[in-house]
Design a protein around this motif. Structure first.
Motif, PDB file in Angstrom:
ATOM      1  N   GLY A  82      15.983 -29.577  -6.719  1.00  0.00           N
ATOM      2  CA  GLY A  82      15.513 -29.021  -5.468  1.00  0.00           C
ATOM      3  C   GLY A  82      14.011 -29.167  -5.327  1.00  0.00           C
ATOM      4  N   TYR A  83      13.579 -29.579  -4.125  1.00  0.00           N
ATOM      5  CA  TYR A  83      12.154 -29.714  -3.829  1.00  0.00           C
ATOM      6  C   TYR A  83      11.824 -28.928  -2.572  1.00  0.00           C
ATOM      7  N   LEU A  84      10.686 -28.218  -2.632  1.00  0.00           N
ATOM      8  CA  LEU A  84      10.216 -27.439  -1.497  1.00  0.00           C
ATOM      9  C   LEU A  84       8.748 -27.734  -1.256  1.00  0.00           C
ATOM     10  N   ILE A  85       8.337 -27.617   0.004  1.00  0.00           N
ATOM     11  CA  ILE A  85       6.929 -27.612   0.355  1.00  0.00           C
ATOM     12  C   ILE A  85       6.667 -26.291   1.061  1.00  0.00           C
ATOM     13  N   ARG A  91       5.831 -19.642   2.969  1.00  0.00           N
ATOM     14  CA  ARG A  91       6.953 -20.006   3.825  1.00  0.00           C
ATOM     15  C   ARG A  91       7.359 -21.452   3.551  1.00  0.00           C
ATOM     16  N   ILE A  92       8.628 -21.717   3.701  1.00  0.00           N
ATOM     17  CA  ILE A  92       9.174 -23.041   3.420  1.00  0.00           C
ATOM     18  C   ILE A  92       8.913 -23.946   4.621  1.00  0.00           C
ATOM     19  N   ARG A  93       8.198 -25.045   4.362  1.00  0.00           N
ATOM     20  CA  ARG A  93       7.966 -26.023   5.424  1.00  0.00           C
ATOM     21  C   ARG A  93       8.946 -27.176   5.326  1.00  0.00           C
ATOM     22  N   GLU A  94       9.267 -27.546   4.152  1.00  0.00           N
ATOM     23  CA  GLU A  94      10.267 -28.595   3.963  1.00  0.00           C
ATOM     24  C   GLU A  94      11.119 -28.216   2.767  1.00  0.00           C
ATOM     25  N   ALA A  95      12.417 -28.620   2.811  1.00  0.00           N
ATOM     26  CA  ALA A  95      13.342 -28.361   1.710  1.00  0.00           C
ATOM     27  C   ALA A  95      14.370 -29.473   1.668  1.00  0.00           C
ATOM     28  N   ASN A  96      14.584 -30.019   0.508  1.00  0.00           N
ATOM     29  CA  ASN A  96      15.622 -31.050   0.421  1.00  0.00           C
ATOM     30  C   ASN A  96      16.994 -30.392   0.305  1.00  0.00           C
ATOM     31  N   ALA A  98      19.199 -30.376  -2.091  1.00  0.00           N
ATOM     32  CA  ALA A  98      19.480 -29.649  -3.327  1.00  0.00           C
ATOM     33  C   ALA A  98      18.859 -28.254  -3.288  1.00  0.00           C
ATOM     34  N   ALA A  99      17.644 -28.149  -2.735  1.00  0.00           N
ATOM     35  CA  ALA A  99      17.003 -26.846  -2.637  1.00  0.00           C
ATOM     36  C   ALA A  99      17.760 -25.936  -1.686  1.00  0.00           C
ATOM     37  N   THR A 100      18.212 -26.500  -0.556  1.00  0.00           N
ATOM     38  CA  THR A 100      18.991 -25.705   0.393  1.00  0.00           C
ATOM     39  C   THR A 100      20.276 -25.186  -0.237  1.00  0.00           C
ATOM     40  N   GLU A 101      20.950 -26.050  -1.014  1.00  0.00           N
ATOM     41  CA  GLU A 101      22.186 -25.627  -1.676  1.00  0.00           C
ATOM     42  C   GLU A 101      21.923 -24.506  -2.674  1.00  0.00           C
ATOM     43  N   LEU A 102      20.757 -24.528  -3.298  1.00  0.00           N
ATOM     44  CA  LEU A 102      20.422 -23.467  -4.247  1.00  0.00           C
ATOM     45  C   LEU A 102      20.091 -22.165  -3.530  1.00  0.00           C
ATOM     46  N   LEU A 103      19.310 -22.264  -2.449  1.00  0.00           N
ATOM     47  CA  LEU A 103      18.828 -21.055  -1.791  1.00  0.00           C
ATOM     48  C   LEU A 103      19.860 -20.447  -0.848  1.00  0.00           C
ATOM     49  N   ALA A 104      20.406 -21.241   0.069  1.00  0.00           N
ATOM     50  CA  ALA A 104      21.343 -20.720   1.068  1.00  0.00           C
ATOM     51  C   ALA A 104      22.192 -21.860   1.586  1.00  0.00           C
ATOM     52  N   PRO A 105      23.254 -22.202   0.933  1.00  0.00           N
ATOM     53  CA  PRO A 105      24.071 -23.350   1.320  1.00  0.00           C
ATOM     54  C   PRO A 105      24.508 -23.264   2.779  1.00  0.00           C
ATOM     55  N   GLY A 106      24.379 -24.410   3.456  1.00  0.00           N
ATOM     56  CA  GLY A 106      24.865 -24.516   4.839  1.00  0.00           C
ATOM     57  C   GLY A 106      23.955 -23.917   5.879  1.00  0.00           C
ATOM     58  N   THR A 107      22.755 -23.479   5.500  1.00  0.00           N
ATOM     59  CA  THR A 107      21.843 -22.884   6.482  1.00  0.00           C
ATOM     60  C   THR A 107      20.511 -23.631   6.461  1.00  0.00           C
ATOM     61  N   ARG A 175       3.722 -27.851  -3.540  1.00  0.00           N
ATOM     62  CA  ARG A 175       4.935 -28.615  -3.808  1.00  0.00           C
ATOM     63  C   ARG A 175       5.666 -27.963  -4.973  1.00  0.00           C
ATOM     64  N   CYS A 176       6.919 -27.609  -4.729  1.00  0.00           N
ATOM     65  CA  CYS A 176       7.715 -26.866  -5.730  1.00  0.00           C
ATOM     66  C   CYS A 176       8.945 -27.677  -6.118  1.00  0.00           C
ATOM     67  N   ALA A 177       9.189 -27.738  -7.405  1.00  0.00           N
ATOM     68  CA  ALA A 177      10.411 -28.363  -7.925  1.00  0.00           C
ATOM     69  C   ALA A 177      11.286 -27.274  -8.523  1.00  0.00           C
ATOM     70  N   LEU A 178      12.539 -27.209  -8.090  1.00  0.00           N
ATOM     71  CA  LEU A 178      13.486 -26.188  -8.550  1.00  0.00           C
ATOM     72  C   LEU A 178      14.554 -26.838  -9.430  1.00  0.00           C
ATOM     73  N   MET A 179      14.650 -26.381 -10.662  1.00  0.00           N
ATOM     74  CA  MET A 179      15.679 -26.896 -11.579  1.00  0.00           C
ATOM     75  C   MET A 179      16.707 -25.794 -11.829  1.00  0.00           C
ATOM     76  N   ASP A 180      17.950 -26.113 -11.508  1.00  0.00           N
ATOM     77  CA  ASP A 180      19.035 -25.147 -11.708  1.00  0.00           C
ATOM     78  C   ASP A 180      19.321 -25.023 -13.210  1.00  0.00           C
ATOM     79  N   ILE A 181      18.999 -23.849 -13.783  1.00  0.00           N
ATOM     80  CA  ILE A 181      19.210 -23.633 -15.225  1.00  0.00           C
ATOM     81  C   ILE A 181      20.285 -22.570 -15.465  1.00  0.00           C
ATOM     82  N   THR A 182      21.118 -22.325 -14.435  1.00  0.00           N
ATOM     83  CA  THR A 182      22.134 -21.278 -14.549  1.00  0.00           C
ATOM     84  C   THR A 182      23.072 -21.522 -15.729  1.00  0.00           C
ATOM     85  N   GLU A 183      23.646 -22.719 -15.771  1.00  0.00           N
ATOM     86  CA  GLU A 183      24.611 -22.996 -16.838  1.00  0.00           C
ATOM     87  C   GLU A 183      23.934 -23.021 -18.197  1.00  0.00           C
ATOM     88  N   ARG A 184      22.695 -23.524 -18.221  1.00  0.00           N
ATOM     89  CA  ARG A 184      21.986 -23.541 -19.496  1.00  0.00           C
ATOM     90  C   ARG A 184      21.727 -22.123 -19.990  1.00  0.00           C
TER      91      ARG A 184
END
Length: 747
Positions: A82-85, A91-96, A98-107, A175-184
């Motif tokens: 996930g990448y955010l700006i 406030r979020i200006r851009e989100a890819n 993967a980031a959207t799926e992590l934060l709020a899928p489908g929105t 610029r923010c990079a989000l790595m899903d570490i839930t399973e880890r």
């Protein structure tokens, strides 16, 4: 000097000249000669070509930039991370994607603060992260942020942020990079939990290779066996722990189970490092590799020594009396069935003794339960001294004991029972006190008195009660007449239950008169009568004891209250003024703690005042040590109801109880009144009772006055009131009503 006109350059030459002139400025055109103009035109054409070349380069750069931007967009959107700006307000200006799926899928998450998607417990970490970036920091990492998620599967991310500060821009961007570490994190947590469980488990855990060599052990293994990890590592587990108690066949069966089912569990004996052999509950699980071959064996076991000891203790307590160590009711029933079965098989006799201590309650009440318990232990010891080893002694509860005599006959059983009576009659030394206690024993024989355990037990119990009735401290054998009497009592109890349903009970009234003026009516006693439709009149001396032994006595008391309140209420409604009327109350009525409340409700319903009723109870009620009983008596007194002791001198009471409880009247039993004027003993008892009543300021009533001589004696010695056949027989309700209409009342 004239210049020759320059010849126009061909396009290729012109383009080459333009390339060479790129970057150079235009010629000064302040002097405007034709030659200069022509030179300027040539120069402009050259410059124009330069511009076309520059435009082509710019277009190529633009094309490359568009391609690069498209590629960046594709990479940005399709990236698995996930990448955010963010702007400087978070406030979020851009989100890819993967980031959207992590934060709020489908929105659409743009223009929303990142903090809206972070769980409460991680808000502080996010705040500190922003502070670190807005300071001198160029980059910062948050190792763990919990997101809000959908509630069912919250996610955890690692966030790497880089700050961009452009001097020409009005605000900073991040610029923010989000790595899903839930399973880890889950895997790490599971590993930590597994390690914690392994090390801190209460059961020993051993991992061995296919050859049985120990690979690792936990702390419980050391605690249970005494072997440390260094002692056990690489050693075959069988050689280390084998107890030698099991056969080769046992181990073959164990390994057959492991090979067929993949596990085995059961009880096994092993040996500790110090040589002690102990029982354990063992489970062995086989762990296979990818091709189905054993890779490890995981062995889990626990020391069950204490558990087996506890089982033995529980089994003992389930079958033995905790105080005396004798057999309890459960084991007694089992042993009695065994004795009967053996006697039936061998064609012999068995005997059953029911033994009850006489007046044990007195010792308990006067000296305390601790002394009573020690006395019971001494009684059990003496019983064991008399009976044979093959016999069984049991304590059924309280001061009730039984003795089962196997393979015996009547004379032998009676001889043992008489020795028991004599042995218990000797004084006991308890806490420096010499205590005397006797026993009453009932004896029943198999098969003469009963061919099954229940019948034999009832027979011995009836014989024991016969021994008590005959004076206690003696033995009585079962007689068929006792059974007939029991059957009669059972039949009477059933009939009494039906009588309550069919309203066969009524009250009669025994008038009471002033002893100094026998024509003055001062009170009455309500007496219960039962007219059976087939048996006729049933004596209270017969059905009251039957009711006392069952649960009927309380119901009879309620019925008396109801009838009495109805009749007194009716007499008052008719304009009559009845004197205070007494009625008897059983000690069991008080034990429930609801007697006073029920009586007050009945009185209120029928408009009866407290001055119109009086309660009578026997001395046995005073010996009740229940706080409930004494509180019920005090509640009655507080409401203004007078209380009287009935049949004084026939039971057991103490001056302390007479003094402590709020009593108003003492009734001298008719057994002492009958000898007044003729029997010195009866006179002495009556004289003492009257003197004690005067000392305690109690009113006195003499029952059963039947002769003028008795009345004269009572008047001469200060008795307040009298009742009996000399003055009036018990009257039916209508006859007593007529007496109320024509008899003088004491005021």
């Amino acid at each position: 000097m004239d210049h020759d006109d320059p010849k126009p350059l061909p396009p290729e030459a012109l383009r080459e000249a333009a390339r060479q002139r790129l970057g150079r400025g235009l010629t000064d055109i302040s002097e405007r000669t034709d030659a200069d103009t022509r030179a300027l035109v040539a120069e402009l054409e050259l410059h124009q070509e330069e511009l076309r070349i520059q435009n082509e380069v710019l277009q190529q750069a633009r094309d490359h930039l568009e391609t690069a931007r498209d590629r960046y967009r594709d990479l940005f959107q399709q990236a698995p991370m996930g990448y955010l700006i963010l702007d400087d307000e978070g406030r979020i200006r851009e989100a890819n994607r993967a980031a959207t799926e992590l934060l709020a899928p489908g929105t659409d998450v743009t223009d929303q603060p990142l903090s809206a998607f972070v769980a409460t417990e991680s808000q502080d970490a996010l705040h500190l992260h922003r502070r670190a970036l807005t300071g001198a920091g160029k980059a910062h990492v948050v190792d763990e942020l919990n997101l809000v998620g959908d509630g069912s599967s919250p996610r955890t991310v690692r966030m790497d942020t880089v700050a961009e500060r452009n001097k020409d821009a009005a605000e900073a961007r991040f610029r923010c990079a989000l790595m899903d570490i839930t399973e880890r994190r889950r895997a790490e947590d599971q590993l930590r939990i597994a390690a914690h469980v392994f090390e801190d488990a209460g059961e020993a855990i051993v991992v061995t290779d296919p050859a049985g060599r120990i690979q690792t052990v936990n702390q419980a293994f050391t605690r249970i066996t005494g072997y440390t990890s260094s002692d056990a590592m690489g050693v075959k587990i069988g050689r280390l722990l084998k107890s030698g108690r099991h056969s080769q066949a046992f181990y073959e069966e164990m390994w057959e189970g492991i090979n067929q089912r993949g596990f085995w569990e059961g009880e096994i004996w092993n040996r500790r490092k110090n040589g002690d052999v102990y029982p354990e509950w063992l489970t062995i699980n086989r762990v296979d590799d990818n091709v189905g071959q054993p890779r490890y064996f995981v062995t889990v076991f626990s020391d069950i020594s204490q558990l087996k000891d506890s089982h033995r203790e529980v089994e003992y307590l389930a079958n033995h009396d905790a105080l005396t160590g004798l057999s309890n009711r459960n084991l007694f029933q089992d042993r009695l069935l065994q004795a009967i079965a053996q006697a039936r098989r061998d064609g012999k006799q068995a005997a059953l003794l029911f033994l009850d201590l006489d007046d044990f309650k007195t010792i308990n009440d006067t000296l305390g339960h601790e002394v009573g318990d020690e006395l019971l232990v001494e009684v059990a010891s003496r019983l064991q001294e008399v009976v044979r080893d093959v016999d069984t002694i049991a304590r059924l509860g309280g001061d009730e004991f039984t003795v089962i005599l196997a393979d015996t006959h009547t004379d032998e059983a009676a001889s043992i029972a008489r020795r028991l009576v004599a042995t218990l009659a000797r004084p006991f030394e308890v806490r420096g006190r010499s205590l005397r206690v006797t026993c009453s024993i009932g004896l029943a024989l198999y098969p003469d008195d009963g061919e099954d355990a229940d019948t034999l037990s009832r027979a011995a119990d009836m014989a024991m009660y016969r021994a008590k009735a005959d004076g206690r401290n003696r033995l009585r054998l079962y007689e068929p007449a006792l059974h007939r009497r029991l059957m009669e009592d059972c039949s009477l109890e059933d009939a009494l239950r039906r009588a309550l349903v069919n309203d066969e009970l009524r009250l009669v009234y025994q008038p009471q008169f002033d002893a100094g003026d026998p024509e003055r009516l001062v009170g009455a006693e309500a007496l219960l009568r039962w007219e059976h439709p087939e048996r006729g009149a049933v004596s209270p001396g017969h059905f009251i004891p039957v009711a006392e032994k069952s649960d009927l006595i309380t119901e009879l008391g309620r019925r008396v209250e109801k009838i009495l309140c109805e009749q007194v209420g009716a007499w008052r409604a008719a304009g009559l003024d009845p004197p205070p009327i007494s009625f008897n109350v059983s000690p069991r009525d008080f034990r429930e703690g609801e007697f006073a409340t029920a009586l007050f409700q009945c009185m209120t319903h029928h408009g009866i005042g407290a001055d119109q009723l009086q309660l009578e109870f026997t001395e046995g009620t005073l010996t009740e040590r229940s706080d409930i009983v004494h509180e019920e008596i005090r509640r009655l007194h507080r409401q203004g109801i007078h209380l009287a002791i009935d049949d004084f001198g026939t039971g057991y009471s103490s001056l302390v109880n007479l003094k402590r409880l709020p009593l108003a009247e003492l009734k001298i039993d008719k057994s002492f009144v009958g000898g007044l004027g003729t029997d010195e003993n009866d006179e002495a008892i009556a004289r003492a009772s009257l003197a004690m009543a005067r000392a305690l300021a109690l009113r006195t009533v003499a029952e059963g006055v039947e002769t003028p001589q008795q009345l004269a004696w009572l008047r001469a010695h200060g008795c307040d009131r009298v009742q009996g056949f000399l003055l009036a027989h018990p009257l039916e309700a209508e006859d007593f009503r007529a007496m109320l209409q024509g008899t003088r009342r004491a005021r």
